[in-house]
Design an enzyme around this catalytic site. Structure first.
Site, mmCIF file in Angstrom:
data_model
loop_
_atom_site.group_PDB
_atom_site.id
_atom_site.type_symbol
_atom_site.label_atom_id
_atom_site.label_comp_id
_atom_site.label_asym_id
_atom_site.label_seq_id
_atom_site.Cartn_x
_atom_site.Cartn_y
_atom_site.Cartn_z
ATOM 1 N N HIS A 1 6.351 -3.662 1.933
ATOM 2 C CA HIS A 1 6.190 -3.565 0.478
ATOM 3 C C HIS A 1 5.160 -2.491 0.126
ATOM 4 O O HIS A 1 5.414 -1.614 -0.710
ATOM 5 C CB HIS A 1 5.753 -4.911 -0.087
ATOM 6 C CG HIS A 1 5.346 -4.857 -1.523
ATOM 7 N ND1 HIS A 1 6.254 -4.812 -2.552
ATOM 8 C CD2 HIS A 1 4.116 -4.811 -2.114
ATOM 9 C CE1 HIS A 1 5.614 -4.754 -3.713
ATOM 10 N NE2 HIS A 1 4.318 -4.753 -3.474
ATOM 11 N N TYR A 2 4.004 -2.538 0.751
ATOM 12 C CA TYR A 2 2.961 -1.560 0.449
ATOM 13 C C TYR A 2 3.292 -0.199 1.056
ATOM 14 O O TYR A 2 2.912 0.841 0.506
ATOM 15 C CB TYR A 2 1.608 -2.080 0.916
ATOM 16 C CG TYR A 2 1.154 -3.255 0.092
ATOM 17 C CD1 TYR A 2 0.669 -3.074 -1.197
ATOM 18 C CD2 TYR A 2 1.261 -4.560 0.566
ATOM 19 C CE1 TYR A 2 0.288 -4.148 -1.983
ATOM 20 C CE2 TYR A 2 0.883 -5.646 -0.215
ATOM 21 C CZ TYR A 2 0.398 -5.433 -1.483
ATOM 22 O OH TYR A 2 0.033 -6.499 -2.268
ATOM 23 N N HIS A 3 3.988 -0.205 2.163
ATOM 24 C CA HIS A 3 4.442 1.045 2.776
ATOM 25 C C HIS A 3 5.321 1.822 1.796
ATOM 26 O O HIS A 3 5.103 3.014 1.549
ATOM 27 C CB HIS A 3 5.224 0.724 4.054
ATOM 28 C CG HIS A 3 5.797 1.921 4.743
ATOM 29 N ND1 HIS A 3 5.212 2.494 5.852
ATOM 30 C CD2 HIS A 3 6.906 2.659 4.491
ATOM 31 C CE1 HIS A 3 5.932 3.535 6.242
ATOM 32 N NE2 HIS A 3 6.976 3.651 5.424
ATOM 33 N N ILE B 1 3.164 3.229 -1.129
ATOM 34 C CA ILE B 1 2.304 4.401 -0.917
ATOM 35 C C ILE B 1 3.135 5.676 -0.759
ATOM 36 O O ILE B 1 2.695 6.749 -1.177
ATOM 37 C CB ILE B 1 1.326 4.203 0.267
ATOM 38 C CG1 ILE B 1 2.064 4.119 1.591
ATOM 39 C CG2 ILE B 1 0.422 3.012 0.048
ATOM 40 C CD1 ILE B 1 1.990 5.377 2.407
ATOM 41 N N TYR C 1 -0.430 -15.176 -3.476
ATOM 42 C CA TYR C 1 -1.612 -14.476 -2.990
ATOM 43 C C TYR C 1 -2.798 -15.439 -2.902
ATOM 44 O O TYR C 1 -2.739 -16.577 -3.349
ATOM 45 C CB TYR C 1 -1.960 -13.303 -3.906
ATOM 46 C CG TYR C 1 -1.159 -12.053 -3.637
ATOM 47 C CD1 TYR C 1 -1.344 -11.331 -2.466
ATOM 48 C CD2 TYR C 1 -0.225 -11.585 -4.555
ATOM 49 C CE1 TYR C 1 -0.626 -10.175 -2.215
ATOM 50 C CE2 TYR C 1 0.504 -10.425 -4.316
ATOM 51 C CZ TYR C 1 0.295 -9.733 -3.142
ATOM 52 O OH TYR C 1 1.009 -8.584 -2.901
#
Length: 702
Positions: free
Chosen positions: A313-315, A318, A490
């Site tokens: 997801h964060y990959h 960015i 989270y």
């Protein structure tokens, strides 16, 4: 003075370029073409705006003239007219031509008008209607509100103002002034009640990610709203002063832990400096942002292409941030701000997304097309096709494989060529991919064996890394038979984290543990790989001080899988080998407890059968598993189980698991397996597996 201004203004109008669309100069505004507006006292304008703005910037001559004459209101009015007509910058992420708004965006815009029901991603008072919670209290807005049992994420996202852009689109489409009136009222209230902390970032309103998000949105909000009669010189001064304060804040407080938040921060600074060059500090913002981006594209993307936080997801996020920064620089003739090799690491990063996309991505209407390892969740095929892969093809037009992914997704007409079927080893991140094709009927196993690094060095509950080294997902013929449990929620400081803890639990993943206790270390190590008719990957992780998990995976003739698991060390207790299946009814996902396994019986004949064997007695313990596809606290139940073995300090726990995909019923499938070596060896293992009467001898030597 007024007549001189009229002549100058007409000349400016005649020779200035076109606005974003034809009606920009014809709608809204509060300036009579013949006269200046009625004078107002200086104190209606925030005087700090004239300290923040570079009055010598080209186009601001009238602003400077009025300011030096002591006419602050007229100076602010001239500044507003400048912003309404300027053509000196380009935002590639924004077009004001034929603005459209989705039904979901319209709902967000309208909910915010009543009782301050502000949209916060994944948090709803009514999940069916996506009705947000109300933050109204005593007739005003409670910016510290958080729903009962909500994670810290609610407060963080509340201060990202996710309903402002939908309101701006609603205004642009409808022309209804109620949307800008709501924005001004609410944002002014936020400014008054959330002053910049004197001690630096906090964890909510002035955390770097919140500030970065606001900056990125505000450059768009200005463009959407600037022609409204309600966008007054007074409000412009307030808006610009706050904008400058937030941009300066990002320069002063770079996110110390790095990662995706630092990249978002840098992107916001580059955006602020590029699109708001009239500010005195614009060059500092721009240079700081582009400098960080230039450094972090090398620092945060590892040599195998993975982002260091090892969450897909964060990959994906960015890579999108880097792409947007590059396009922003290009659109404003600032490409020299980024190094010539800026996109080189991004090619591998884009290919990571390609190899981690399951083949059901090519089925029209299919969802859940990527794995959910760590703090990641499933993504729809439309997002990948229409946004991510489209961006990748734009960056790398020579890649026939990325072109195929962009065009063939969601049942599209394919161009380019399919990527190859070779084993893919992402050793820096600790991910390994085995596959036999790219059609929806293909098989793909992705294994996760992460290792800590400077951007991802903690297995604490708040980290994006889950303590699950050795786990895997298995896609076959349109179905993910072993999907990761997901994130669900989270972390909440000082609050209820039961769901967070549950979904992070090691036994909620497809791997080995002792006493179902989470591992303490993520130090994944790839030991061996072989390609050929039968593919092999061997890896391990010293997750506990006294127990190491080694897993060998044989992909036999690219038809079925054999997993050899060993719990190595002097630990004693119950070893748990865990498996978490796909969703299905009790008649579709069927436990075979007496056979230490499970089989499926789906009506479309797309099934698997799983059997586990061991070097000593084991028991099969079913339990109710869970799976969460979003981060909203919601989850579904599914069948899970552990194969348990009592281990003494001088023993090695050894398991063989066979996973056989079957087209049709599994009733006639026969599976057996045994170790044929002399016991545990530090350097080798050998097993004999029989599937439907055919015997296979499988071994490895390190």
């Amino acid at each position: 003075m007024k007549n001189i201004f009229f002549i100058c203004f007409c000349a400016l109008f005649a020779f200035s370029g076109c606005a974003d669309d034809d009606d920009d100069l014809l709608t809204g505004g509060n300036v009579d073409i013949d006269l200046l507006p009625d004078a107002k006292p200086n104190d209606v304008v925030d005087p700090q705006v004239f300290e923040a703005i570079n009055l010598n910037y080209p186009g601001l001559e009238k602003v400077k003239e009025f300011y030096e004459a002591g006419e602050h209101y007229y100076a602010a009015n001239a500044l507003l007219e400048y912003y309404r007509t300027r053509t000196n910058v380009t935002n590639p992420n924004l077009s004001l031509i034929n603005v459209t708004i989705s039904e979901a965006e319209q709902a967000k815009a309208d909910y915010a008008l009543v009782d301050y029901r502000f949209h916060v991603n994944n948090f709803y008072e009514d999940k069916e209607t996506l009705k947000p919670y109300s933050v109204k209290q005593d007739g005003g807005i409670n910016w510290e509100y958080s729903p009962k049992d909500a994670s810290d994420e609610y407060q963080k996202q509340l201060h990202r103002h996710q309903w402002f852009i939908p309101q701006a689109k609603a205004y642009r489409v409808s022309g209804d002034e109620k949307y800008i009136q709501s924005w001004i009222e609410v944002y002014k209230n936020w400014i008054e009640n959330n002053p910049k902390p004197t001690t630096g970032p906090n964890t909510t309103s002035w955390w770097q990610l919140q500030v970065s998000t606001r900056i990125g949105d505000q450059v768009q909000l200005l463009e959407y709203f600037k022609n409204s009669v309600n966008f007054t010189p007074e409000w412009l001064s307030t808006f610009l002063v706050e904008f400058a304060e937030q941009a300066d804040f990002l320069v002063d407080y770079p996110y110390e832990s790095g990662g995706n938040i630092l990249i978002s921060q840098a992107n916001a600074l580059a955006t602020a400096g590029t699109l708001m060059p009239e500010f005195k500090n614009a060059e500092k913002w721009m240079n700081t942002g582009y400098q960080i981006l230039s450094e972090e594209v090398q620092n945060q993307i590892m040599s195998d292409g993975w982002h260091k936080e090892m969450s897909l997801h964060y990959h994906i996020g960015i890579v999108a941030d880097f792409y947007e920064a590059m396009k922003l620089a290009e659109a404003n003739q600032l490409s020299s701000k980024l190094p010539s090799d800026f996109t080189e690491p991004l090619r591998k990063a884009a290919e990571v997304v390609m190899y981690f996309t399951y083949p059901n991505y090519f089925i029209k209407g299919s969802d859940n097309v990527v794995p959910m390892f760590n703090d990641s969740w499933s993504r729809t095929r439309n997002v990948l096709k229409n946004t991510n892969f489209k961006q990748y093809v734009e960056m790398f037009p020579d890649s026939e494989e990325l072109k195929y992914m962009q065009t063939a997704g969601n049942g599209g007409t394919a161009q380019g060529r399919t990527p190859n079927n070779d084993m893919k080893l992402f050793d820096q991140a600790g991910y390994y991919v085995l596959r036999n094709g790219w059609t929806p009927a293909s098989t793909v196993m992705i294994l996760s064996n992460n290792k800590s690094n400077d951007a991802s060095n903690s297995l604490s509950a708040y980290s994006h890394n889950q303590p699950d080294n050795g786990t895997f997902e298995l896609y076959h013929n349109g179905r993910n038979f072993f999907p990761d449990s997901g994130v669900c929620t989270y972390y909440t400081s000082g609050g209820d984290n039961d769901l967070r803890y549950w979904f992070r639990g090691i036994d909620k993943h497809n791997t080995l543990s002792i006493g179902k206790q989470n591992i303490k270390k993520a130090a994944g190590k790839l030991l061996k790989s072989e390609e050929g008719a039968t593919e092999l990957v061997v890896f391990e992780n010293q997750g506990y001080d006294n127990l190491k998990h080694r897993r060998a995976v044989f992909y036999v003739n690219k038809k079925f899988f054999v997993l050899v698991d060993e719990g190595i060390g002097n630990a004693e207790g119950t070893i748990n080998l865990s498996f978490n299946l796909c969703e299905g009814t009790a008649s579709e996902v069927v436990m075979d407890t007496d056979k230490n396994g499970v089989h499926t019986a789906f009506s479309n004949n797309n099934n698997i059968i799983v059997r586990t064997f061991a070097n000593k007695a084991v028991t099969c313990s079913p339990f109710t598993g869970r799976i969460a596809y979003l981060v909203d606290g919601a989850y579904n139940t599914r069948q899970s189980y552990t194969i348990d073995m009592n281990k003494s300090a001088d023993e090695t726990a050894r398991y063989i698991t066979v996973i056989l995909p079957v087209n049709g019923s599994t009733d006639t499938s026969s599976i057996s397996a045994k170790f044929i070596d002399s016991g545990y060896s530090e350097n080798s293992a050998s097993v004999e597996v029989s599937v439907n009467g055919e015997t296979h001898t499988l071994s490895y030597t390190l």
